[in-house]
Structures are given as structure tokens and as C-alpha cells.
Write a protein that holds these residues in place. Structure first.
Motif, PDB file in Angstrom:
ATOM      1  N   ASP A  38       0.857  -1.183   0.000  1.00 46.41           N
ATOM      2  CA  ASP A  38       0.000   0.000   0.000  1.00 46.41           C
ATOM      3  C   ASP A  38       0.889   1.227   0.000  1.00 46.41           C
ATOM      4  OD1 ASP A  38      -2.171   1.977   0.645  1.00 46.41           O
ATOM      5  OD2 ASP A  38      -3.309   0.155   1.049  1.00 46.41           O
ATOM      6  N   ALA A  41       1.889   4.033   4.192  1.00 52.09           N
ATOM      7  CA  ALA A  41       2.907   3.267   4.895  1.00 52.09           C
ATOM      8  C   ALA A  41       2.599   3.071   6.374  1.00 52.09           C
ATOM      9  CB  ALA A  41       4.271   3.942   4.727  1.00 52.09           C
ATOM     10  N   SER A  62       5.791  -0.710   1.482  1.00 50.48           N
ATOM     11  CA  SER A  62       5.156   0.504   0.970  1.00 50.48           C
ATOM     12  C   SER A  62       5.468   0.638  -0.508  1.00 50.48           C
ATOM     13  CB  SER A  62       5.678   1.727   1.734  1.00 50.48           C
ATOM     14  OG  SER A  62       5.130   2.914   1.194  1.00 50.48           O
TER      15      SER A  62
END
Length: 249
Positions: A38, A41, A62
Motif C-alpha cells: 500500500d 505506509a 510501501s
């Protein structure tokens, strides 16, 4: 750990919130080693910690899926942990993309939606496939808006239609490697990313479904687990609407 996905290492993009977070929880609960990706973070780290505390196997990275360098770096790190057996292309841009008709649509918004939803899905898939072996599966998250032609949502609808088309092409290309590629098309789901959607649109869905009522992330997640599992081992190139019967396919 036992379960439908035991022994598999599965990547979920957009795993910090909404549908992606539900997918992550249910995939981990089915015994997989989960890799959560994603752009958020801090939230991603907290979500991963929650799963580890529950005794599940999970890691996080991340990544900005619209940035080729970010995707390449993330998957280079991921590759050091071995191969992967499944990928859920869930990350996408939805919030704030509706409300304008095709005459008033912003070019910048159109380009950004395509960059994230379409190019991002391709970039992640391109990075993941070399790490996959025979029997692995990809699940792309489309939307039933592309099936019924939701108005005032043109960039989003176009991007999700592209994902459906990409799924079929990917299935043809990757079949020779015994990799499966399918897509789901959820209906309007009650998550934070859909808070901006007008109440009338929610009501349209809730009253128009064969199974009338709200749709929640847990209503969608089982289909993803099934498509990742060996139970769907001869299913590829397919689109599965998961919308309570708002649209039939």
C-alpha cells in the motif's frame, strides 16, 4: 497453519483499507503467508502488526503502484523472500472521481485514474509474474460499474472496463505458463472510500439488488479466496460479479 491457502505466499495491493484490508485478513486466516502492499505506509504497518499479533504470517512493503520505480523496488525486495503464489490487484483510485459528466471531466483526473487503476495493475502484474510458478493465480478487482455503465463516473468506469479486458488478455498470455487470471466486479460496497458517494446512489444499489441491502467487504472476500485457491484450478479469464445481483453477467 491449515486452510484453503496454506503454504501459499500471496500479495495484496491496497491492503491497508477497505476491501484490501478485508482480503488481507481472510487470506491470512486461510493459512497463506501474506504480503501487504500500500502507499499508506503508517497505516499498512499497523495493519500488518495486527495480523502478526493474531498469529498470522504477514509482511508489508510501501509502494506507489503508479510509479514504475517504486513497483520495481518493492518486488526486488519481495523476491528475496522467494516466489509468490497469488496476487490480488486491488489498489486503485476511487474517492473523488465521480460527480461530473463526460463534458466536464477534468483531463488531469482522467489521466490520474488511468495511471493508478490501469497502468498500476499492469505494472504490478508485470513485476509479479516472473516470481510465479505453475498453478499461481492473479485476481484483478474491477467494478460492476463497468457492466451497467454508471453515469457521472466516466474515468473510473473506463478504468475498470480496461481491467476486465486486461484480465482476458492476461489469461490468454499466461495460460501457457499455467498461471490463472480472473477478475471480480464488486458492487458499491460500504467502505471509507465510498463515503463520498451520494445517498441516492447507495439506495439505487441497495434497492436494486436481487439480494436487497447493503454490501460489505466480507461479502466480497470469499470470492477472492476461492479464485486464489485450488478449488478454482481450472477457472481463468473469467469475470465474477459480486454485487448481490444488481447486475447479472
Amino acid at each position: 497453519m491449515s486452510g484453503l491457502l496454506a503454504g501459499k505466499r500471496i500479495v495484496v495491493t491496497g491492503a491497508a483499507r477497505g476491501l484490501g484490508w478485508q482480503f488481507a485478513q481472510d487470506i491470512a486466516a486461510q493459512g497463506a503467508t501474506l504480503v501487504m502492499l500500500d502507499i499508506l505506509a503508517d497505516e499498512l504497518q499497523r495493519r500488518c502488526a495486527d495480523l502478526l499479533q493474531q498469529g498470522y504470517q504477514a509482511e508489508h512493503l510501501s509502494v506507489d503502484i503508479s510509479d514504475p520505480g517504486s513497483v520495481t523496488a518493492a518486488f526486488a525486495t519481495l523476491a528475496r523472500g522467494g516466489g509468490i503464489d497469488g496476487l490480488v490487484n486491488n489498489a486503485g483510485l476511487a474517492t473523488g472521481v465521480g460527480g461530473k459528466n463526460l463534458l466536464d471531466h477534468d483531463i488531469e483526473l482522467w489521466d490520474r485514474v488511468m495511471q493508478v487503476n490501469v497502468r498500476g495493475t499492469w505494472l504490478v502484474s508485470r513485476a509479479a509474474v516472473p516470481l510465479m510458478s505453475s498453478g499461481s493465480a492473479i485476481v484483478n478487482v474491477a467494478s460492476d460499474t463497468a457492466l451497467w455503465g454508471a453515469p457521472r463516473l466516466l474515468a473510473y468506469v473506463a478504468s475498470k472496463g480496461a481491467i476486465i479486458a486486461m484480465t482476458r488478455s492476461m489469461a490468454r498470455e499466461l495460460g501457457e505458463r499455467r498461471l490463472r487470471v480472473n477478475a471480480i466486479a464488486p458492487g458499491l460496497t460500504r467502505v471509507s472510500a465510498t463515503d463520498y458517494v451520494p445517498a441516492a446512489r447507495h439506495q439505487l444499489y441497495e434497492q436494486g439488488r436481487a439480494l436487497a441491502g447493503e454490501q460489505h467487504p466480507q461479502d466480497v472476500s470469499g470470492s477472492v479466496v476461492w479464485l486464489l485457491s485450488g478449488l478454482s484450478g481450472f477457472v481463468t479469464g473469467q469475470l465474477l460479479p459480486v454485487n448481490g445481483g444488481f447486475v447479472f453477467n
